[in-house]
Design a protein around this motif. Structure first.
Motif, PDB file in Angstrom:
ATOM      1  N   PHE A  20      53.916  53.148  58.408  1.00  0.00           N
ATOM      2  CA  PHE A  20      53.743  52.073  59.402  1.00  0.00           C
ATOM      3  C   PHE A  20      55.110  51.382  59.697  1.00  0.00           C
ATOM      4  O   PHE A  20      55.987  51.607  60.662  1.00  0.00           O
ATOM      5  N   ILE A  21      55.584  50.726  58.749  1.00  0.00           N
ATOM      6  CA  ILE A  21      56.724  49.803  58.953  1.00  0.00           C
ATOM      7  C   ILE A  21      58.271  50.701  59.211  1.00  0.00           C
ATOM      8  O   ILE A  21      58.920  50.788  59.971  1.00  0.00           O
ATOM      9  N   ASP A  40      58.861  61.376  53.345  1.00  0.00           N
ATOM     10  CA  ASP A  40      57.696  60.999  53.160  1.00  0.00           C
ATOM     11  C   ASP A  40      56.718  62.082  52.529  1.00  0.00           C
ATOM     12  O   ASP A  40      56.785  63.163  52.895  1.00  0.00           O
ATOM     13  N   GLY A  47      49.595  55.644  54.291  1.00  0.00           N
ATOM     14  CA  GLY A  47      49.799  55.108  55.518  1.00  0.00           C
ATOM     15  C   GLY A  47      50.676  56.360  56.317  1.00  0.00           C
ATOM     16  O   GLY A  47      50.778  56.030  57.555  1.00  0.00           O
ATOM     17  N   GLY A  48      51.326  57.222  55.974  1.00  0.00           N
ATOM     18  CA  GLY A  48      52.140  58.116  56.786  1.00  0.00           C
ATOM     19  C   GLY A  48      51.384  58.827  57.855  1.00  0.00           C
ATOM     20  O   GLY A  48      50.085  59.403  57.576  1.00  0.00           O
ATOM     21  N   ASP A  66      58.140  64.170  47.843  1.00  0.00           N
ATOM     22  CA  ASP A  66      57.794  63.020  47.303  1.00  0.00           C
ATOM     23  C   ASP A  66      58.809  62.112  46.547  1.00  0.00           C
ATOM     24  O   ASP A  66      59.697  62.838  45.907  1.00  0.00           O
ATOM     25  N   VAL A  67      58.935  60.788  46.508  1.00  0.00           N
ATOM     26  CA  VAL A  67      59.845  60.097  45.944  1.00  0.00           C
ATOM     27  C   VAL A  67      60.019  60.172  44.283  1.00  0.00           C
ATOM     28  O   VAL A  67      60.638  59.752  43.742  1.00  0.00           O
ATOM     29  N   LEU A  86      60.958  51.935  51.489  1.00  0.00           N
ATOM     30  CA  LEU A  86      59.727  51.511  51.751  1.00  0.00           C
ATOM     31  C   LEU A  86      58.552  52.468  51.382  1.00  0.00           C
ATOM     32  O   LEU A  86      57.423  51.915  51.435  1.00  0.00           O
ATOM     33  N   LYS A 159      55.006  46.530  41.829  1.00  0.00           N
ATOM     34  CA  LYS A 159      55.904  46.408  42.753  1.00  0.00           C
ATOM     35  C   LYS A 159      57.046  45.489  42.270  1.00  0.00           C
ATOM     36  O   LYS A 159      58.168  45.485  42.678  1.00  0.00           O
ATOM     37  N   THR A 185      51.662  42.424  56.875  1.00  0.00           N
ATOM     38  CA  THR A 185      52.448  42.900  57.993  1.00  0.00           C
ATOM     39  C   THR A 185      51.563  43.749  59.055  1.00  0.00           C
ATOM     40  O   THR A 185      50.853  44.672  58.753  1.00  0.00           O
ATOM     41  N   GLN A 197      45.694  49.788  53.567  1.00  0.00           N
ATOM     42  CA  GLN A 197      46.741  48.982  53.796  1.00  0.00           C
ATOM     43  C   GLN A 197      46.611  47.618  54.211  1.00  0.00           C
ATOM     44  O   GLN A 197      47.285  46.641  53.411  1.00  0.00           O
TER      45      GLN A 197
HETATM   46  N1  LIG Z   1      52.110  46.295  55.714  1.00  0.00           N
HETATM   47  C1  LIG Z   1      52.174  45.219  55.139  1.00  0.00           C
HETATM   48  O1  LIG Z   1      51.285  44.229  55.063  1.00  0.00           O
HETATM   49  C2  LIG Z   1      52.902  45.122  53.823  1.00  0.00           C
HETATM   50  C3  LIG Z   1      52.722  44.183  53.051  1.00  0.00           C
HETATM   51  C4  LIG Z   1      53.506  43.786  51.848  1.00  0.00           C
HETATM   52  C5  LIG Z   1      54.252  44.925  51.344  1.00  0.00           C
HETATM   53  N2  LIG Z   1      54.381  45.981  52.023  1.00  0.00           N
HETATM   54  C6  LIG Z   1      55.284  47.306  51.708  1.00  0.00           C
HETATM   55  O2  LIG Z   1      56.066  47.648  52.580  1.00  0.00           O
HETATM   56  C7  LIG Z   1      56.291  49.026  52.310  1.00  0.00           C
HETATM   57  C8  LIG Z   1      55.769  49.870  53.529  1.00  0.00           C
HETATM   58  O3  LIG Z   1      54.326  49.438  54.057  1.00  0.00           O
HETATM   59  P1  LIG Z   1      53.615  50.008  55.144  1.00  0.00           P
HETATM   60  O4  LIG Z   1      52.808  49.138  55.478  1.00  0.00           O
HETATM   61  O5  LIG Z   1      54.530  50.499  56.219  1.00  0.00           O
HETATM   62  O6  LIG Z   1      52.639  51.123  54.488  1.00  0.00           O
HETATM   63  P2  LIG Z   1      52.467  52.680  54.687  1.00  0.00           P
HETATM   64  O7  LIG Z   1      51.323  53.284  53.630  1.00  0.00           O
HETATM   65  O8  LIG Z   1      52.222  53.161  56.089  1.00  0.00           O
HETATM   66  O9  LIG Z   1      53.828  53.358  54.335  1.00  0.00           O
HETATM   67  C9  LIG Z   1      54.256  53.855  53.073  1.00  0.00           C
HETATM   68  C10 LIG Z   1      54.777  55.202  53.402  1.00  0.00           C
HETATM   69  O10 LIG Z   1      55.074  55.682  51.824  1.00  0.00           O
HETATM   70  C11 LIG Z   1      54.544  57.231  51.875  1.00  0.00           C
HETATM   71  N3  LIG Z   1      54.581  57.204  50.567  1.00  0.00           N
HETATM   72  C12 LIG Z   1      53.828  56.740  49.582  1.00  0.00           C
HETATM   73  N4  LIG Z   1      54.141  57.421  48.291  1.00  0.00           N
HETATM   74  C13 LIG Z   1      54.882  58.207  48.418  1.00  0.00           C
HETATM   75  C14 LIG Z   1      55.568  59.132  47.619  1.00  0.00           C
HETATM   76  N5  LIG Z   1      55.204  59.107  46.266  1.00  0.00           N
HETATM   77  N6  LIG Z   1      56.536  59.849  47.922  1.00  0.00           N
HETATM   78  C15 LIG Z   1      56.923  59.786  49.454  1.00  0.00           C
HETATM   79  N7  LIG Z   1      56.426  58.992  50.300  1.00  0.00           N
HETATM   80  C16 LIG Z   1      55.228  58.254  49.831  1.00  0.00           C
HETATM   81  C17 LIG Z   1      53.199  57.122  52.503  1.00  0.00           C
HETATM   82  O11 LIG Z   1      53.030  58.363  53.185  1.00  0.00           O
HETATM   83  C18 LIG Z   1      53.533  56.044  53.831  1.00  0.00           C
HETATM   84  O12 LIG Z   1      53.900  56.535  54.861  1.00  0.00           O
HETATM   85  C19 LIG Z   1      55.350  49.349  51.087  1.00  0.00           C
HETATM   86  O13 LIG Z   1      56.359  49.662  49.842  1.00  0.00           O
HETATM   87  C20 LIG Z   1      54.584  48.334  51.179  1.00  0.00           C
HETATM   88  O14 LIG Z   1      54.237  48.140  49.652  1.00  0.00           O
HETATM   89  C21 LIG Z   1      53.752  46.187  53.105  1.00  0.00           C
END
Ligand SMILES: NC(=O)c1ccc[n+]([C@@H]2O[C@H](COP(=O)([O-])OP(=O)(O)OC[C@H]3O[C@@H](n4cnc5c(N)ncnc54)[C@H](O)[C@@H]3O)[C@@H](O)[C@H]2O)c1
Length: 329
Positions: A20-21, A40, A47-48, A66-67, A86, A159, A185, A197
């Motif tokens: 998402f972000i 990703d 969320g991907g 994968d990270v 992220l 985290k 967010t 999420q």
């Molecule tokens: N959206 C919110 O409200 C919010 C609030 C607090 C913190 N965050 C943080 O912001 C970041 C982004 O969040 P988001 O809302 O975009 O969520 P999201 O799930 O859409 O994005 C996270 C992405 O990371 C990828 N991912 C997960 N594990 C992975 C791995 N092992 N290797 C490679 N890619 C991997 C997922 O496929 C996903 O696309 C996250 O770290 C989350 O903890 C988000």
């Protein structure tokens, strides 16, 4: 944000870039003329979503890896000027049911990314996405960065470790890192399939499917940042050397009770229903009650503040999913 041309021709890696972000950030950086690589894993429960980069997919490099794989990260990190870090497992409930996966992604992999930077690209600038969940149940409101951290679930402990590895690598090795503690967010591109999420995602899905959505208790106060504002904070933190080694809260316009948020959402959609329920017992245990952030520190340091009013942000989001819901189910 006048000096955005700092990103023109810059090499940028976004972990979680199909999420998402990350994808909203990628779109913005592509528009600024950056060379953007997205890494990703596209694990289905996260969320991907490839649809998130529709329209600019030919302007980014996508690396499905994968990270947790140190070899991929070692390769990907080289020659990058900026890393927006992220990638994460975001579900608090999943972290309780499968704590080790959460630890591997949100903790172990973060250390391994930083080690790759230290060894192979120590000049890189990193901005890490942390979460307000690490504060736990607030002692006072609004919550500033001096508030004690008291994580209430496995996800927030990992985290917290992730963000502190970033700060440590700045303090000891001089790696340029900054941390943003995000609150809720929302916006186009968020996961709406379920509540993994953010609960607002499943609310919007059910609303658009003409089904009532559940509001638990409803009296909790929360704050919300529209994704464009969140993206702006990442860019500002990346551009400014003075915030290296620092941790900032992001926040929202005004705190709102969840029941009022439900009503605002229905108002924005024109039609819809919700039902008030008591908290499910397992979720109640990790609920943080009322929360909203004090974002004065980032406002003072970088001039960041949220600009998109909640009603407008919700309208944009609902409009997006009215057109694209099918791509997110
Ligand atoms: N959206 C919110 O409200 C919010 C609030 C607090 C913190 N965050 C943080 O912001 C970041 C982004 O969040 P988001 O809302 O975009 O969520 P999201 O799930 O859409 O994005 C996270 C992405 O990371 C990828 N991912 C997960 N594990 C992975 C791995 N092992 N290797 C490679 N890619 C991997 C997922 O496929 C996903 O696309 C996250 O770290 C989350 O903890 C988000």
């Amino acid at each position: 944000m006048n000096q955005l041309n700092q990103f023109k021709e810059a090499n940028i890696l976004i972990t979680g870039g199909l999420g998402f972000i990350g994808s909203n950030l990628a779109r913005r950086l592509v528009n600024e003329g950056a060379h953007v690589t997205l890494v990703d894993s596209l694990i289905p429960e996260y969320g991907g979503n490839l649809f998130n980069i529709q329209g600019f997919e030919d302007k980014v490099t996508v690396n499905i890896s994968d990270v947790r794989d140190p070899h991929s990260m070692r390769y990907l990190i080289q020659d990058q000027h900026y890393l927006f870090n992220l990638a994460g497992q975001t579900s608090h409930m999943d972290s309780m049911q499968d704590p080790f996966t959460d630890m591997e992604i949100n903790c172990h992999a973060q250390l391994s990314i930083l080690e790759a930077c230290r060894k192979y690209n120590p000049e890189i600038k990193i901005v890490f996405a942390s979460t307000r969940q690490i504060y736990g149940k607030p002692d006072y409101l609004p919550v500033d960065e001096k508030h004690p951290v008291r994580p209430v679930d496995v996800n927030s402990i990992n985290k917290l470790a992730g963000e502190w590895y970033h700060i440590l690598y700045h303090n000891i090795y001089g790696i340029k890192t900054s941390v943003l503690r995000l609150t809720n967010t929302y916006g186009p591109g968020m996961r709406v399939k379920d509540a993994r999420q953010i609960f607002l995602g499943i609310w919007i899905r059910l609303l658009l499917e003409n089904k009532p959505f559940e509001v638990w208790e409803g009296q909790q106060l929360r704050d919300f940042t529209y994704v464009d504002d969140t993206v702006k904070a990442f860019l500002m933190a990346a551009m400014n050397e003075a915030v290296n080694g620092k941790v900032f809260n992001l926040g929202g316009e005004l705190p709102i009770k969840l029941k009022d948020l439900a009503e605002l959402l229905i108002d924005v959609n024109g039609v819809g229903q919700y039902v008030l329920k008591t908290y499910p017992a397992d979720r109640k245990k990790i609920d943080i009650g009322d929360y909203y952030a004090d974002y004065e520190y980032i406002k003072r340091s970088l001039g960041w503040e949220p600009t998109i009013p909640l009603k407008e942000g919700l309208a944009r989001t609902v409009d997006y999913y009215r057109k694209n819901l099918i791509k997110y189910l």
